[in-house]
Design an enzyme around this catalytic site. Structure first.
Site, PDB file in Angstrom:
ATOM      1  N   ASP A  68       0.817  -1.205   0.000  1.00 25.32           N
ATOM      2  CA  ASP A  68       0.000   0.000   0.000  1.00 25.32           C
ATOM      3  C   ASP A  68       0.857   1.263   0.000  1.00 25.32           C
ATOM      4  O   ASP A  68       0.454   2.289  -0.560  1.00 25.32           O
ATOM      5  CB  ASP A  68      -0.935   0.006   1.214  1.00 25.32           C
ATOM      6  N   ASN A 175      -4.751   9.145   1.563  1.00 29.27           N
ATOM      7  CA  ASN A 175      -5.072   8.610   2.881  1.00 29.27           C
ATOM      8  C   ASN A 175      -5.388   9.699   3.901  1.00 29.27           C
ATOM      9  O   ASN A 175      -6.494   9.758   4.422  1.00 29.27           O
ATOM     10  CB  ASN A 175      -3.917   7.753   3.410  1.00 29.27           C
ATOM     11  N   ARG A 186       6.065  16.714  24.970  1.00 27.99           N
ATOM     12  CA  ARG A 186       5.105  17.804  24.927  1.00 27.99           C
ATOM     13  C   ARG A 186       4.111  17.593  23.803  1.00 27.99           C
ATOM     14  O   ARG A 186       4.501  17.415  22.650  1.00 27.99           O
ATOM     15  CB  ARG A 186       5.831  19.138  24.723  1.00 27.99           C
ATOM     16  N   ASP A 205      -1.216  14.063  20.870  1.00 28.72           N
ATOM     17  CA  ASP A 205       0.000  13.658  20.173  1.00 28.72           C
ATOM     18  C   ASP A 205      -0.063  14.064  18.704  1.00 28.72           C
ATOM     19  O   ASP A 205       0.947  14.414  18.099  1.00 28.72           O
ATOM     20  CB  ASP A 205       0.202  12.149  20.275  1.00 28.72           C
ATOM     21  N   GLN A 275       4.234  11.110   4.564  1.00 23.47           N
ATOM     22  CA  GLN A 275       5.471  11.783   4.186  1.00 23.47           C
ATOM     23  C   GLN A 275       5.521  13.165   4.825  1.00 23.47           C
ATOM     24  O   GLN A 275       4.616  13.980   4.631  1.00 23.47           O
ATOM     25  CB  GLN A 275       5.544  11.936   2.655  1.00 23.47           C
TER      26      GLN A 275
END
Length: 357
Positions: A68, A175, A186, A205, A275
């Site tokens: 994928d 995606n 942090r 996060d 990416q």
């Protein structure tokens, strides 16, 4: 249909992919079709999708040979050129790819003879408060063992001036688009806006916006919903949010989702389909919305998305559901249901002209 030129995106570290690429080249030579490798991992600086396509002679069919991840790289090229993309499955999950390597010649015959379905997949694009840039030291760190990074996305030239909002970036995602923390100790603080209205300010996060196609990728791992790839919508999912409301929100295609880094937050990385494409700081924002173009994926027949979901995710039936009898029966949606279920009023399958009773 006419296929004049094929572009190959090959996972060079996979021996089976290299062998399948030879089969594609031989098929092209036998049918008088041009063929060019698009080496997206070549040494030196990475190039934009447009530059890669120009060097390959503007193929009208992109064939990806890998998993994928390889398909995502090929999809970026296909979307840029409004070309078809055919994924040959050599990976471990295979939600996006279509055919196994031994069937690649038969698949190319089907494309050439028009015995295919073209599935239109929703894509995402971006606007931002500024051009995206990747700090040089970060590029050197993340490039280790992975090859060079993609360059920051350029600005769409037709949108550089005028009264429209933000800077229109020339980038597409099949995606997801992810805004994530850079510092391990942090979280990133972000104001999230849907359709121009503040939803909430998150400390998390990461925060991501996925397409229905991407709902089974990072969004799924973060607890987001599984969405049919035939659906249209933007799936917003927070990752490890430090707040009570930790649910995904599914917005309409015409409802942009903006992520603004708050003043007391650290800097955040912007990734497109996995990416890294830039880093932004407090006060900066990105806006994610449905792209005007669609990816044209080659399908040799109707896609059994839910069967693939059951298989790829190794879904098993709840023991309590099986305690009093046998497992639920399975049958293809293109055939009549079993006799003991024939009384159910099931909707016809896509393209089925026979009404069931």
């Amino acid at each position: 249909m006419t296929v004049n030129r094929v572009g190959l995106v090959v996972h060079g570290g996979h021996a089976e992919a290299v062998a399948a690429a030879r089969e594609v080249r031989a098929w092209c030579a036998g049918h008088g079709v041009g063929c060019a490798d698009i080496d997206v991992w070549r040494e030196g600086a990475r190039h934009s999708a447009r530059e890669e396509l120009d060097s390959a002679g503007d193929p009208d069919l992109i064939v990806t040979l890998g998993g994928d991840g390889t398909f995502l790289r090929g999809a970026r090229l296909a979307a840029e050129n409004d070309a078809l993309v055919l994924g040959v499955d050599l990976g471990r999950v295979g939600f996006l790819t279509e055919v196994p390597a031994p069937a690649v010649r038969a698949a190319l015959d089907a494309v050439r003879e028009g015995r295919i379905h073209v599935e239109n997949r929703m894509l995402l694009t971006l606007r931002a408060s500024c051009r995206l840039e990747v700090p040089a030291q970060m590029e050197a760190l993340l490039g280790y063992g992975r090859g060079p990074l993609l360059p920051p996305p350029p600005v769409r030239t037709e949108c550089e001036a005028g009264g429209d909002w933000g800077v229109a970036l020339d980038v597409t995602a099949l995606n997801d688009v992810v805004l994530e923390k850079l510092s391990r100790d942090r979280q990133v603080s972000v104001g999230v806006y849907l359709a121009g209205r503040l939803l909430a300010s998150y400390s998390a996060d990461a925060l991501l916006v996925a397409t229905p196609t991407g709902s089974t990728a990072y969004s799924f791992a973060a607890g987001g919903p599984v969405v049919s790839p035939r659906a249209e919508g933007l799936v917003f999912t927070p990752v490890a949010p430090h707040m009570v409301f930790n649910r995904s929100v599914v917005a309409a295609p015409d409802e942009p989702i903006a992520l603004r880094v708050l003043q007391r937050s650290g800097r955040a990385a912007v990734s497109v389909d996995g990416q890294l494409r830039g880093v932004i700081g407090p006060g900066d924002w990105i806006g994610v919305y449905a792209a005007p173009r669609r990816l044209k994926a080659v399908r040799l027949g109707p896609m059994d998305f839910y069967g693939r979901l059951r298989e790829r995710m190794n879904l098993t039936d709840a023991p309590a559901a099986l305690a009093d009898g046998e497992a639920a029966p399975l049958w293809p949606v293109t055939t009549p249901p079993p006799g003991d279920l024939a009384h159910l009023a099931l909707p016809p399958a896509p393209g089925d002209t026979h009404r069931r009773s």
